[in-house]
Design a protein around this motif. Structure first.
Motif, PDB file in Angstrom:
ATOM      1  N   UNK A 112       0.740  -0.690  -0.255  1.00  0.00           N
ATOM      2  CA  UNK A 112       0.274   0.298  -0.119  1.00  0.00           C
ATOM      3  C   UNK A 112       0.779   1.148  -0.080  1.00  0.00           C
ATOM      4  N   UNK A 113       0.669   2.090  -0.805  1.00  0.00           N
ATOM      5  CA  UNK A 113       1.368   2.912  -0.687  1.00  0.00           C
ATOM      6  C   UNK A 113       0.290   4.244  -0.255  1.00  0.00           C
ATOM      7  N   UNK A 146      -0.636  -0.633   8.753  1.00  0.00           N
ATOM      8  CA  UNK A 146      -0.339  -1.779   8.890  1.00  0.00           C
ATOM      9  C   UNK A 146      -1.133  -3.000  10.038  1.00  0.00           C
ATOM     10  N   UNK A 147      -2.061  -2.566  10.748  1.00  0.00           N
ATOM     11  CA  UNK A 147      -2.716  -3.418  11.227  1.00  0.00           C
ATOM     12  C   UNK A 147      -3.526  -4.065   9.885  1.00  0.00           C
ATOM     13  N   UNK A 148      -3.728  -3.745   8.848  1.00  0.00           N
ATOM     14  CA  UNK A 148      -4.712  -4.331   7.477  1.00  0.00           C
ATOM     15  C   UNK A 148      -5.655  -3.937   7.798  1.00  0.00           C
ATOM     16  N   UNK A 154      -8.135   1.801   0.421  1.00  0.00           N
ATOM     17  CA  UNK A 154      -6.774   3.469   0.367  1.00  0.00           C
ATOM     18  C   UNK A 154      -7.657   4.658   0.429  1.00  0.00           C
ATOM     19  N   UNK A 155      -8.762   4.729   0.196  1.00  0.00           N
ATOM     20  CA  UNK A 155      -9.265   5.733  -0.408  1.00  0.00           C
ATOM     21  C   UNK A 155      -9.426   6.249   0.935  1.00  0.00           C
ATOM     22  N   UNK A 160      -4.516   6.878  -3.001  1.00  0.00           N
ATOM     23  CA  UNK A 160      -5.386   7.468  -4.415  1.00  0.00           C
ATOM     24  C   UNK A 160      -5.881   5.611  -4.472  1.00  0.00           C
ATOM     25  N   UNK A 161      -6.913   5.943  -5.160  1.00  0.00           N
ATOM     26  CA  UNK A 161      -7.454   4.325  -5.648  1.00  0.00           C
ATOM     27  C   UNK A 161      -6.952   3.843  -7.127  1.00  0.00           C
TER      28      UNK A 161
END
Length: 163
Positions: A112-113, A146-148, A154-155, A160-161
């Motif tokens: 994930x960015x 980090x927790x998932x 990600x939005x 950005x999705x």
């Protein structure tokens, strides 16, 4: 890729002497060739540098998802040459084997960015538009990622999705 917003711009070419590239892409699912992808990540006249950075992250993520060992090995001489010409670092050579092992263990599907950019991750601006980072918001987004929870989208983390 799935473009969240339309992009209309004219950008300088990747090589001196080439024609400028005009890009006019509607929002939605798009297949970009190399020149279109280049223009897409460079376009900025109708948006901000932060929006351009988001688009760049999406393209890099898309390329990473398409990468496979055979294609990378075949292209390695060109990639290494481009890296040699364009990348410099102060990372000691002795730590490279550890970095390579670390990267090899990364599941590309779970990367994930997060872009810690205005307005979501700033408390304001100083000087001629320099953003002041919102450290608690950055830490909270990082903890959530980090927790998932980031796997659910990600939005809502300000990212950005991409599709």
């Amino acid at each position: 890729m799935t473009l969240p917003r339309p992009v209309l711009d004219r950008v300088s070419p990747p090589e001196d002497g080439e024609d400028w590239i005009r890009i006019d892409l509607p929002a939605g699912r798009q297949h970009l060739d190399a020149r279109e992808a280049f223009a897409y990540v460079r376009a900025r006249s109708q948006s901000s540098d932060y929006e351009r950075i988001r688009r760049q992250r999406c393209v890099v993520a898309g390329l990473a998802q398409q990468a496979d060992a055979r294609r990378l090995l075949t292209a390695f001489p060109r990639i290494a040459g481009a890296a040699r010409r364009n990348v410099s670092t102060d990372i000691p050579r002795r730590v490279l084997p550890d970095l390579i092992r670390l990267v090899a263990g990364v599941d590309r599907r779970r990367v994930l960015s997060l872009g810690f950019t205005p307005p979501d991750y700033t408390t304001g601006f100083v000087g001629p538009g320099y953003p002041v980072p919102d450290i608690p918001a950055i830490r909270a987004a990082t903890r959530t990622a980090i927790s998932g929870a980031a796997a659910r989208g990600a939005r809502n983390l300000g990212g950005e999705v991409c599709g």
